[in-house]
Design an enzyme around this catalytic site. Structure first.
Site, PDB file in Angstrom:
ATOM      1  N   CYS A 135       0.850  -1.385  -0.122  1.00  0.00           N
ATOM      2  CA  CYS A 135       0.108   0.126  -0.091  1.00  0.00           C
ATOM      3  C   CYS A 135       0.671   1.482   0.125  1.00  0.00           C
ATOM      4  O   CYS A 135       1.522   1.663   1.103  1.00  0.00           O
ATOM      5  CB  CYS A 135      -1.214  -0.052   1.146  1.00  0.00           C
ATOM      6  SG  CYS A 135      -1.687   1.247   1.405  1.00  0.00           S
ATOM      7  N   CYS A 138      -0.971   4.498   1.947  1.00  0.00           N
ATOM      8  CA  CYS A 138      -0.401   3.668   3.843  1.00  0.00           C
ATOM      9  C   CYS A 138       0.991   4.081   4.209  1.00  0.00           C
ATOM     10  O   CYS A 138       1.495   4.554   4.818  1.00  0.00           O
ATOM     11  CB  CYS A 138      -0.237   2.591   4.016  1.00  0.00           C
ATOM     12  SG  CYS A 138      -1.885   2.053   3.115  1.00  0.00           S
ATOM     13  N   ASP A 139       2.113   3.800   3.282  1.00  0.00           N
ATOM     14  CA  ASP A 139       3.725   3.169   3.632  1.00  0.00           C
ATOM     15  C   ASP A 139       4.165   3.931   2.657  1.00  0.00           C
ATOM     16  O   ASP A 139       6.244   4.248   3.311  1.00  0.00           O
ATOM     17  CB  ASP A 139       3.731   2.093   3.610  1.00  0.00           C
ATOM     18  CG  ASP A 139       3.300   0.998   4.270  1.00  0.00           C
ATOM     19  OD1 ASP A 139       2.308   1.247   5.306  1.00  0.00           O
ATOM     20  OD2 ASP A 139       2.905  -0.318   4.076  1.00  0.00           O
TER      21      ASP A 139
END
Ligand code: NAP
Length: 312
Positions: A135, A138-139
């Site tokens: 992701c 997200c990261d």
């Protein structure tokens, strides 16, 4: 007695939310069950550019989903967070058992979508969250000014590689062929981006590091040559994002519904092989998996559920 819903929708991605919206609008007594946050894959997509009417520059998947969720709420579908463990789909009353409770309905719409496939390299499990991610939204920010690699060559891989250039100093796409699968407009943006490089005909076969990901072995599938990539000494680590496709979340229905490679077979009205059971979105056998086709499936499934209920 436990409430008997007209429709239970399993999954809160674009297909499930649209099914909930249409079912609620038809005044069907509707429950949407989602195990986590709404949105499925699209909730972690940085930018949606191809949903019709989507002209707001840089609008994220999360904001599109937030609007869908609000629209569903206005039309009256109930919501619940639970993980369904067992289903009984034959007969006139469909029964679902979750970690938190039991649910029953006259119709079920399965919109459980798909989850990212692993990259498929040795040691992968050890480094998930320690350098390997699925992701970018997200990261991505964890890799500010570091080097990042992306495995895959489809729309997701190339779009997310472009997104990752906001953080990483260099992004290298590792693709198993010498042409990308991604749609041409996305490819053009990637080729024009000076921070994106490509390793063609290559796959990641092994990842290593002490704690954090700092080394990986990449194989050229044409020549068989192995290349070991080490993190820059000053960095101590690099990122590896996997976008090699998705796996349908259909294990719960194995042996109950007709499937093809784990995807649920439906007719054009989203009817599965069992009466009163419909499937919508990425979980079903189809040729194009996009927000627009998921939403369209959800609408069709809900209208067919209404028809099924009124004729039974
Ligand atoms: P995808 O289209 O299935 O592409 C997967 C990519 O990973 C392909 O390039 C494939 O290589 C490669 N791959 C598969 N297995 C591999 C393995 N074991 N090792 C190395 N590489 C492997 O998946 P996706 O890009 O996630 O897209 C999924 C669906 O969502 C598609 O329908 C896509 O169009 C859609 N999507 C749309 C958008 C958009 O419209 N903006 C954005 C994201 C996703 P090959 O090419 O050699 O098969």
């Amino acid at each position: 007695m436990r409430e008997l819903y007209d429709v239970i929708v399993l999954g809160g991605g674009p297909a499930g939310l649209t099914a909930g919206l249409y079912a609620g609008r038809s005044r069907l007594n509707t429950l949407i069950i989602e195990k986590g946050q709404d949105g499925g894959q699209i909730a972690v997509t940085d930018e949606i550019e191809n949903y019709p009417g989507q002209l707001a520059e840089g609008e994220s998947g999360a904001s599109l989903i937030a609007r869908m969720t609000e629209q569903v709420r206005r039309f009256g579908a109930e919501r619940c967070t639970d993980t369904i463990k067992r289903v009984e789909l034959e007969g006139d009353v469909k029964k679902l058992s979750g970690a938190k409770g039991e649910y029953q309905a006259r119709c079920v719409i399965i919109a459980t979508g798909a989850v990212p496939k692993p990259i498929g390299c040795e040691n992968e499990e050890k480094f998930i969250g320690q350098g390997i991610s699925f992701c970018a939204t997200c990261d991505g920010a964890f890799f500010r000014d570091l080097e990042v690699y992306v495995a895959g060559g489809g729309d997701s891989a190339v779009e997310e590689a472009i997104y990752l250039t906001r953080f990483a100093r260099k992004v290298t796409v590792i693709h198993r062929r010498d042409t990308l699968r991604a749609v041409k407009s996305i490819q053009e943006r990637a080729f024009a981006n000076p921070r994106i490089a490509f390793m063609w005909d290559s796959v990641v076969v092994r990842v290593d590091g002490s704690g954090l990901l700092s080394s990986m072995t990449v194989k050229n599938v044409k020549t068989g040559e192995l290349t070991v990539i080490e993190a820059d000494k000053a960095d101590g680590l690099f990122g590896l994002f996997g976008f090699t496709g998705y796996r349908p979340t259909s294990g719960l229905f194995e042996g109950m519904l007709e499937m093809e490679n784990g995807y649920i077979k439906t007719d054009e009205n989203m009817r599965t092989s069992l009466p009163g059971v419909f499937a919508a979105g990425d979980i079903r056998v189809k040729s194009l998996r996009q927000v627009i086709t998921a939403a369209a499936d959800g609408a069709v499934a809900a209208m067919q559920a209404e028809r099924y209920i009124s004729s039974h």
